[in-house]
Scaffold this motif. Structure first.
Motif, PDB file in Angstrom:
ATOM      1  N   GLY A  73       0.826  -1.206   0.000  1.00 43.23           N
ATOM      2  CA  GLY A  73       0.000   0.000   0.000  1.00 43.23           C
ATOM      3  C   GLY A  73       0.860   1.255   0.000  1.00 43.23           C
ATOM      4  N   PRO A  74       0.205   2.405  -0.139  1.00 37.95           N
ATOM      5  CA  PRO A  74       0.955   3.660  -0.121  1.00 37.95           C
ATOM      6  C   PRO A  74       1.606   3.898   1.243  1.00 37.95           C
ATOM      7  N   THR A  75       2.696   4.631   1.233  1.00 30.07           N
ATOM      8  CA  THR A  75       3.411   4.904   2.485  1.00 30.07           C
ATOM      9  C   THR A  75       3.481   6.386   2.817  1.00 30.07           C
ATOM     10  N   ASP A  76       3.073   7.252   1.899  1.00 28.71           N
ATOM     11  CA  ASP A  76       3.128   8.692   2.137  1.00 28.71           C
ATOM     12  C   ASP A  76       1.933   9.112   2.998  1.00 28.71           C
ATOM     13  N   LEU A  77       2.169   9.243   4.297  1.00 28.21           N
ATOM     14  CA  LEU A  77       1.100   9.563   5.245  1.00 28.21           C
ATOM     15  C   LEU A  77       0.479  10.929   4.977  1.00 28.21           C
ATOM     16  N   ALA A  78       1.305  11.908   4.647  1.00 27.70           N
ATOM     17  CA  ALA A  78       0.791  13.257   4.397  1.00 27.70           C
ATOM     18  C   ALA A  78      -0.124  13.276   3.176  1.00 27.70           C
ATOM     19  N   ALA A  79       0.266  12.560   2.117  1.00 33.11           N
ATOM     20  CA  ALA A  79      -0.568  12.510   0.913  1.00 33.11           C
ATOM     21  C   ALA A  79      -1.866  11.754   1.184  1.00 33.11           C
ATOM     22  N   ALA A  80      -1.778  10.677   1.934  1.00 34.10           N
ATOM     23  CA  ALA A  80      -2.987   9.908   2.265  1.00 34.10           C
ATOM     24  C   ALA A  80      -3.951  10.746   3.095  1.00 34.10           C
TER      25      ALA A  80
END
Length: 166
Positions: free
Chosen positions: A121-128
């Motif tokens: 899964g995605p790892t960019d917390l700010a983007a999520a």
């Protein structure tokens, strides 16, 4: 039959009220509180909440509100309660729209957020968070307004029903 009319209307009022309260709690406490959290805390907290809310009690009230309201409306047919029926129908439509909003907007956002930080899964917390927070909060306000308006309609229906009881 009058007992069923009255009981189903009270059931509708209570369950829709519980849902309006849940949405309101998110609007005035949960999401404003998380607004100041860092991205990791925000994402992890929402993932945990979204997992926890998927339980039998929640679904019983979430879907029961529509069921009780529908049954309440059906019991009014042919009973000389036309004014009551109109308010119940309005409550049914308004609450139904909160279910549509939940399924079309909030649940897909929750599902997208559930994959953040998971293997593959995605790892960019700010983007999520950016893809989730503003849209989720906005549509939760719509759910809050719809459920509150449905609660008001059902409250008025109960007042009218009580006035027409023998």
């Amino acid at each position: 039959m009058d007992l069923l009319r009255h009981a189903s209307l009270i059931g509708a009022l209570v369950t829709v009220g519980l849902m309006a309260g849940l949405y309101f709690a998110y609007s005035c406490s949960v999401m404003p509180g998380l607004r100041h959290a860092d991205d990791r805390t925000f994402v992890t907290t929402m993932q945990t909440i979204n997992d926890a809310i998927q339980n039998g009690w929640f679904f019983l009230v979430f879907l029961g509100a529509l069921l009780f309201t529908g049954v309440s409306g059906l019991t009014q047919l042919g009973g000389g309660h036309r004014a009551t029926l109109g308010w119940i129908a309005a409550g049914f439509v308004l609450y139904g729209l909160t279910i549509v909003t939940t399924g079309a907007v909030n649940v897909p956002l929750n599902n997208d957020l559930s994959h953040v930080g998971q293997p593959g899964g995605p790892t960019d917390l700010a983007a999520a968070r950016a893809a989730f927070e503003t849209t989720w909060v906005r549509w939760n306000l719509v759910r809050t307004a719809g459920a509150t308006a449905a609660f008001a309609c059902l409250t008025w229906a109960l007042v009218l029903h009580s006035r027409t009881r023998p």
